[in-house]
Design a protein around this motif. Structure first.
Motif, mmCIF file in Angstrom:
data_model
loop_
_atom_site.group_PDB
_atom_site.id
_atom_site.type_symbol
_atom_site.label_atom_id
_atom_site.label_comp_id
_atom_site.label_asym_id
_atom_site.label_seq_id
_atom_site.Cartn_x
_atom_site.Cartn_y
_atom_site.Cartn_z
ATOM 1 N N THR A 1 39.196 32.937 43.583
ATOM 2 C CA THR A 1 38.833 34.123 42.670
ATOM 3 C C THR A 1 37.311 34.088 42.371
ATOM 4 O O THR A 1 36.861 34.981 41.508
ATOM 5 C CB THR A 1 39.608 34.113 41.343
ATOM 6 N N THR B 1 34.758 35.041 44.361
ATOM 7 C CA THR B 1 34.069 36.359 44.675
ATOM 8 C C THR B 1 34.861 37.733 44.146
ATOM 9 O O THR B 1 36.112 37.561 44.018
ATOM 10 C CB THR B 1 33.927 36.199 45.963
ATOM 11 N N ASP B 2 34.286 38.515 43.980
ATOM 12 C CA ASP B 2 34.813 39.920 43.525
ATOM 13 C C ASP B 2 34.178 40.970 44.477
ATOM 14 O O ASP B 2 32.926 41.121 44.439
ATOM 15 C CB ASP B 2 34.420 40.262 42.046
ATOM 16 N N PRO B 3 34.924 41.644 45.090
ATOM 17 C CA PRO B 3 36.480 41.867 45.101
ATOM 18 C C PRO B 3 36.861 40.702 46.159
ATOM 19 O O PRO B 3 36.352 40.080 46.876
ATOM 20 C CB PRO B 3 36.759 43.177 45.764
ATOM 21 N N SER B 4 38.298 40.212 45.895
ATOM 22 C CA SER B 4 38.747 39.287 46.586
ATOM 23 C C SER B 4 40.461 39.221 46.695
ATOM 24 O O SER B 4 40.736 39.971 45.631
ATOM 25 C CB SER B 4 38.408 37.772 46.317
ATOM 26 N N GLY C 1 42.348 36.941 46.158
ATOM 27 C CA GLY C 1 42.661 36.003 44.829
ATOM 28 C C GLY C 1 42.587 36.846 43.520
ATOM 29 O O GLY C 1 43.479 36.923 42.965
ATOM 30 N N ARG C 2 41.444 37.482 43.401
ATOM 31 C CA ARG C 2 41.387 38.441 42.168
ATOM 32 C C ARG C 2 42.411 39.439 42.274
ATOM 33 O O ARG C 2 43.044 39.686 40.845
ATOM 34 C CB ARG C 2 39.919 38.977 42.145
ATOM 35 N N PHE C 3 42.640 40.015 43.286
ATOM 36 C CA PHE C 3 43.753 41.328 43.210
ATOM 37 C C PHE C 3 45.035 40.742 42.741
ATOM 38 O O PHE C 3 45.737 41.206 41.943
ATOM 39 C CB PHE C 3 43.848 41.710 44.473
ATOM 40 N N LEU D 1 45.740 38.051 40.869
ATOM 41 C CA LEU D 1 45.509 37.738 39.655
ATOM 42 C C LEU D 1 45.467 38.879 38.730
ATOM 43 O O LEU D 1 46.410 38.846 37.621
ATOM 44 C CB LEU D 1 44.104 36.778 39.276
ATOM 45 N N SER D 2 45.201 40.114 39.066
ATOM 46 C CA SER D 2 45.230 41.291 38.382
ATOM 47 C C SER D 2 46.747 41.631 38.286
ATOM 48 O O SER D 2 47.109 42.529 37.324
ATOM 49 C CB SER D 2 44.314 42.192 38.898
ATOM 50 N N THR E 1 51.220 34.645 41.495
ATOM 51 C CA THR E 1 50.248 33.393 41.461
ATOM 52 C C THR E 1 50.617 32.693 42.885
ATOM 53 O O THR E 1 51.425 33.426 43.819
ATOM 54 C CB THR E 1 51.382 32.464 40.487
#
Length: 534
Positions: free
Chosen positions: A59, A61-64, A66-68, A70-71, A75
């Motif tokens: 997570t 880097t953004d966007p990624s 992993g971040r998506f 998480l949002s 998991t």
């Protein structure tokens, strides 16, 4: 370019799939990928594969991706076993959206795998042992490491679509520098013997039986931290590795302990310890299945290994179907010989030309001529079968050489008898030595056989116990010392080469030469470089 394609696909999914305002228990999808660990040049690539999987879902880097995840409250986890690496995706969303996210994940990993060149890693003793096991077992798996997919019930509708992506997740085919050997070399690692117990099919009963034996092994009396075990499950077998470590000159004791343990003379199947252990394993497994992550990883792992459902309430103990042994030493020369010059007598055990169960023994003695003459008469008169056919000679330098052949079971007794004859010769000469001490004599005892040198060294120690002595300053084998050992004081190099070839062609000749080397403070390692003298 690859990264932009993946992110574009990700945001198309985010826009195209409506988000349900209310998540129910039925809106939880689980996808687990199980990778058979790849290797290169014999070394496991598990750390590299784990990094690839985890970095792809990071997570930072953004966007990624992993971040998506998480949002959305999703998991992911990785879980490594000795033979597999698993990636689990836990998606609290409707199945249609979960299917698209799982598809993005597979394509994302496919891009990363295609763009990655895995480096070579040095092989550990575990890598070497697993490679040896796979060489022994039937080759029922593909040449490339397998990747399998497990889905929970709510995601079963995506099996065909996701299954079609599995070939793109293929890992590099394993490469090996050589045919697997039972003689492993691991520099800077303590010497160890590895006894392998193999069960021909990976069943729950086999796994529990193997773990039971491993737990018992490390609790043996006298272990003192020198015993450990590893348990590996392969698609073709369950492998229990019982590991005994120790100094090279006492490794035979640990080896004998492990070998005796695997005879299973106490019938573990009828013991209360087995009944309690098996019942505990069932309870632990049932509890782990109740945990979302552990249960998903377990079911995916069982599916990957082709193991049926773990439904037993009781287990029957199963003995291993096959026993093997490997030896791992820090120096390749130690697989050829084991020696000690800092003891009385000096001992050496070598692997060399000899019939399968016959050992060639040579003793070199230097000291008082009258004692050696009495010993010669005793040898000529002895009637013990273990010393039948023994011969002796005195070299021009005054060394007394005594040799005989003996079956392996008779080695320790023959050496005990040799000690008794030598003690009697000293007493007849007017000396009453303390037990196992031979004042005024330098002694070297050498045995050559087809068994492993450390094991043969143990037999020598049992037959002729050592006493500590100052270590001599090691000498180098040069032409002058070689002429002396071969009794050719003025021979040119060509003649020395011919005589050396003749002497080392038999176990008896090799033992005789090494015994003389030891008395001259020349370590057996010099055998490896003798060709440079010719």
């Amino acid at each position: 370019m690859i990264r932009r394609l993946v992110l574009a696909w990700l945001f198309l999914v985010a826009v195209a799939v409506p988000v349900s305002a209310l998540q129910t228990s039925g809106d939880l999808s689980v996808c687990v990928l199980t990778f058979e660990l790849p290797s290169r040049e014999g070394g496991s690539l598990a750390p590299d594969l784990r990094s690839l999987l985890e970095d792809g879902l990071a997570t930072a880097t953004d966007p990624s991706l992993g971040r998506f995840l998480l949002s959305r409250g999703a998991t992911w986890r990785t879980l490594e076993t000795p033979t597999t690496l698993q990636l689990g995706l836990f998606l609290p969303m409707p199945p249609a959206e979960a299917e698209e996210i799982a598809t993005v994940l597979c394509k994302h990993l496919s891009f990363r795998l295609a763009a990655t060149r895995f480096p070579s890693r040095p092989a550990t003793w575990v890598d070497g042992t697993l490679q040896y096991c796979r060489h022994l077992l039937p080759q029922t798996t593909p040449a490339t490491p397998r990747v399998t997919l497990w889905l929970n019930p709510s995601l079963q509708g995506a099996r065909k679509k996701l299954g079609e992506l599995l070939p793109s997740l293929a890992l590099p085919a394993p490469t090996s520098p050589a045919t697997p050997s039972a003689d492993l070399v691991c520099p800077n690692l303590e010497p160890r013997v590895i006894h392998l117990a193999l069960w021909n099919e990976p069943t729950p009963e086999d796994i529990v039986s193997a773990r039971f034996l491993g737990e018992r092994f490390v609790r043996l009396p006298g272990a003192r931290g020198s015993l450990s075990f590893d348990l590996w499950t392969l698609p073709q077998a369950v492998v229990l590795a019982l590991v005994a470590t120790g100094p090279i000159d006492s490794l035979w004791e640990r080896d004998a302990l492990a070998a005796d343990f695997l005879r299973l003379t106490d019938d573990p199947a009828s013991s209360a310890a087995w009944t309690g252990f098996a019942a505990q394993c069932v309870r632990v497994h049932q509890n782990e299945l109740l945990d979302l992550e552990k249960g998903s990883f377990l079911e995916a792992w069982f599916d990957h290994m082709g193991i049926g459902e773990f439904t037993q309430e009781r287990f029957a103990f199963r003995r291993p179907d096959r026993i093997e042994r490997l030896v791992c030493l820090p120096n390749p020369l130690q697989h050829r010989f084991t020696a000690r010059l800092d003891s009385r007598p000096r001992l050496a055990a070598l692997s060399g030309p000899a019939p399968s169960d016959t050992l060639e023994v040579s003793i070199a003695l230097r000291g008082k001529a009258s004692v050696l003459a009495r010993l010669a008469r005793s040898i000529d008169q002895v009637a013990a079968p273990e010393l039948s056919g023994s011969t002796h000679e005195t070299t021009p330098q005054g060394l007394f050489l005594w040799r005989w052949s003996v079956r392996r079971p008779g080695l320790t007794y023959s050496l005990s008898l040799a000690r008794s004859l030598l003690t009697a010769a000293l007493k007849l000469d007017g000396t009453t030595p303390p037990p196992d001490e031979f004042p005024g004599l330098d002694i070297a005892v050498v045995a050559v056989g087809s068994c492993r040198p450390f094991e043969l060294f143990g037999l020598l120690q049992q037959g002729w116990p050592q006493r500590p002595a100052p270590a001599p300053a090691p000498r180098i084998l040069d032409l002058d010392s070689l002429r002396s050992i071969l009794d050719l004081p003025a021979a040119p190099p060509g003649a020395l080469r011919g005589r050396w070839t003749i002497q080392t062609a038999t176990g008896s000749g090799l033992a005789r030469l090494v015994a003389r080397l030891l008395l001259d403070d020349i370590p057996p390692e010099s055998l490896e470089s003798v060709s440079r003298l010719f």
